[in-house]
Design a protein around this motif. Sequence first.
Motif, PDB file in Angstrom:
ATOM      1  N   GLY A  36       7.275   5.687   9.603  1.00 39.00           N
ATOM      2  CA  GLY A  36       6.021   6.155   9.039  1.00 39.00           C
ATOM      3  C   GLY A  36       5.280   5.029   8.357  1.00 39.00           C
ATOM      4  O   GLY A  36       5.679   3.874   8.400  1.00 39.00           O
ATOM      5  N   ARG A  37       4.200   5.385   7.742  1.00 43.14           N
ATOM      6  CA  ARG A  37       3.372   4.381   7.086  1.00 43.14           C
ATOM      7  C   ARG A  37       4.015   3.926   5.791  1.00 43.14           C
ATOM      8  O   ARG A  37       4.570   4.730   5.046  1.00 43.14           O
ATOM      9  CB  ARG A  37       1.998   4.962   6.800  1.00 43.14           C
ATOM     10  CG  ARG A  37       1.249   5.254   8.062  1.00 43.14           C
ATOM     11  CD  ARG A  37      -0.101   5.810   7.736  1.00 43.14           C
ATOM     12  NE  ARG A  37      -0.761   6.154   8.987  1.00 43.14           N
ATOM     13  CZ  ARG A  37      -2.043   6.014   9.188  1.00 43.14           C
ATOM     14  NH1 ARG A  37      -2.813   5.550   8.233  1.00 43.14           N
ATOM     15  NH2 ARG A  37      -2.572   6.342  10.330  1.00 43.14           N
ATOM     16  N   PRO A  38       3.895   2.627   5.502  1.00 46.34           N
ATOM     17  CA  PRO A  38       4.454   2.143   4.240  1.00 46.34           C
ATOM     18  C   PRO A  38       3.603   2.618   3.058  1.00 46.34           C
ATOM     19  O   PRO A  38       2.415   2.909   3.206  1.00 46.34           O
ATOM     20  CB  PRO A  38       4.369   0.621   4.383  1.00 46.34           C
ATOM     21  CG  PRO A  38       3.294   0.384   5.374  1.00 46.34           C
ATOM     22  CD  PRO A  38       3.325   1.562   6.312  1.00 46.34           C
ATOM     23  N   ARG A  39       4.222   2.688   1.898  1.00 48.13           N
ATOM     24  CA  ARG A  39       3.489   3.065   0.689  1.00 48.13           C
ATOM     25  C   ARG A  39       2.511   1.963   0.327  1.00 48.13           C
ATOM     26  O   ARG A  39       2.762   0.787   0.552  1.00 48.13           O
ATOM     27  CB  ARG A  39       4.445   3.274  -0.473  1.00 48.13           C
ATOM     28  CG  ARG A  39       5.218   4.540  -0.362  1.00 48.13           C
ATOM     29  CD  ARG A  39       6.089   4.709  -1.604  1.00 48.13           C
ATOM     30  NE  ARG A  39       6.802   5.960  -1.499  1.00 48.13           N
ATOM     31  CZ  ARG A  39       6.732   6.915  -2.403  1.00 48.13           C
ATOM     32  NH1 ARG A  39       6.027   6.749  -3.484  1.00 48.13           N
ATOM     33  NH2 ARG A  39       7.392   8.031  -2.236  1.00 48.13           N
ATOM     34  N   ALA A  43       2.680   4.923  -5.282  1.00 48.21           N
ATOM     35  CA  ALA A  43       2.794   6.314  -4.847  1.00 48.21           C
ATOM     36  C   ALA A  43       2.200   6.476  -3.451  1.00 48.21           C
ATOM     37  O   ALA A  43       1.671   5.533  -2.877  1.00 48.21           O
ATOM     38  CB  ALA A  43       2.071   7.231  -5.835  1.00 48.21           C
ATOM     39  N   ILE A  44       2.290   7.685  -2.949  1.00 51.66           N
ATOM     40  CA  ILE A  44       1.718   7.978  -1.637  1.00 51.66           C
ATOM     41  C   ILE A  44       0.210   7.784  -1.719  1.00 51.66           C
ATOM     42  O   ILE A  44      -0.438   8.250  -2.664  1.00 51.66           O
ATOM     43  CB  ILE A  44       2.065   9.411  -1.208  1.00 51.66           C
ATOM     44  CG1 ILE A  44       3.583   9.527  -1.024  1.00 51.66           C
ATOM     45  CG2 ILE A  44       1.327   9.790   0.058  1.00 51.66           C
ATOM     46  CD1 ILE A  44       4.056  10.942  -0.782  1.00 51.66           C
ATOM     47  N   ALA A  45      -0.342   7.078  -0.755  1.00 51.55           N
ATOM     48  CA  ALA A  45      -1.771   6.769  -0.756  1.00 51.55           C
ATOM     49  C   ALA A  45      -2.600   8.016  -0.447  1.00 51.55           C
ATOM     50  O   ALA A  45      -2.168   8.896   0.287  1.00 51.55           O
ATOM     51  CB  ALA A  45      -2.071   5.680   0.265  1.00 51.55           C
TER      52      ALA A  45
END
Length: 86
Positions: A36-39, A43-45
């Motif tokens: 998945g996408r990196p942070r 926190a979660i973007a």
Amino acid sequence: MDRDTIGGKPVSDEQIAEWADEAEAGYDVDDLKKRGRPRLGSAIAQVATLRLDPELDAALNERAQRDHTTRSSVMRDALRAWLEAS
């Protein structure tokens, strides 16, 4: 007979058998969670929508290509620079 493809390339019976063998052997859950996408930051973007006129959109594309980066990265960098200057 139409065949399924991934990325425009046909999926062979051998590839399907490899995937089945891999699934039967089991997956490392911790390894799967790394996908998945990196942070971004701590926190979660959050996703923000931005409308651009055609000229600004073209300029954004050109800058991202010139810097060998993504449109999102260019926009984040520009926003950070603007916020620091104000």
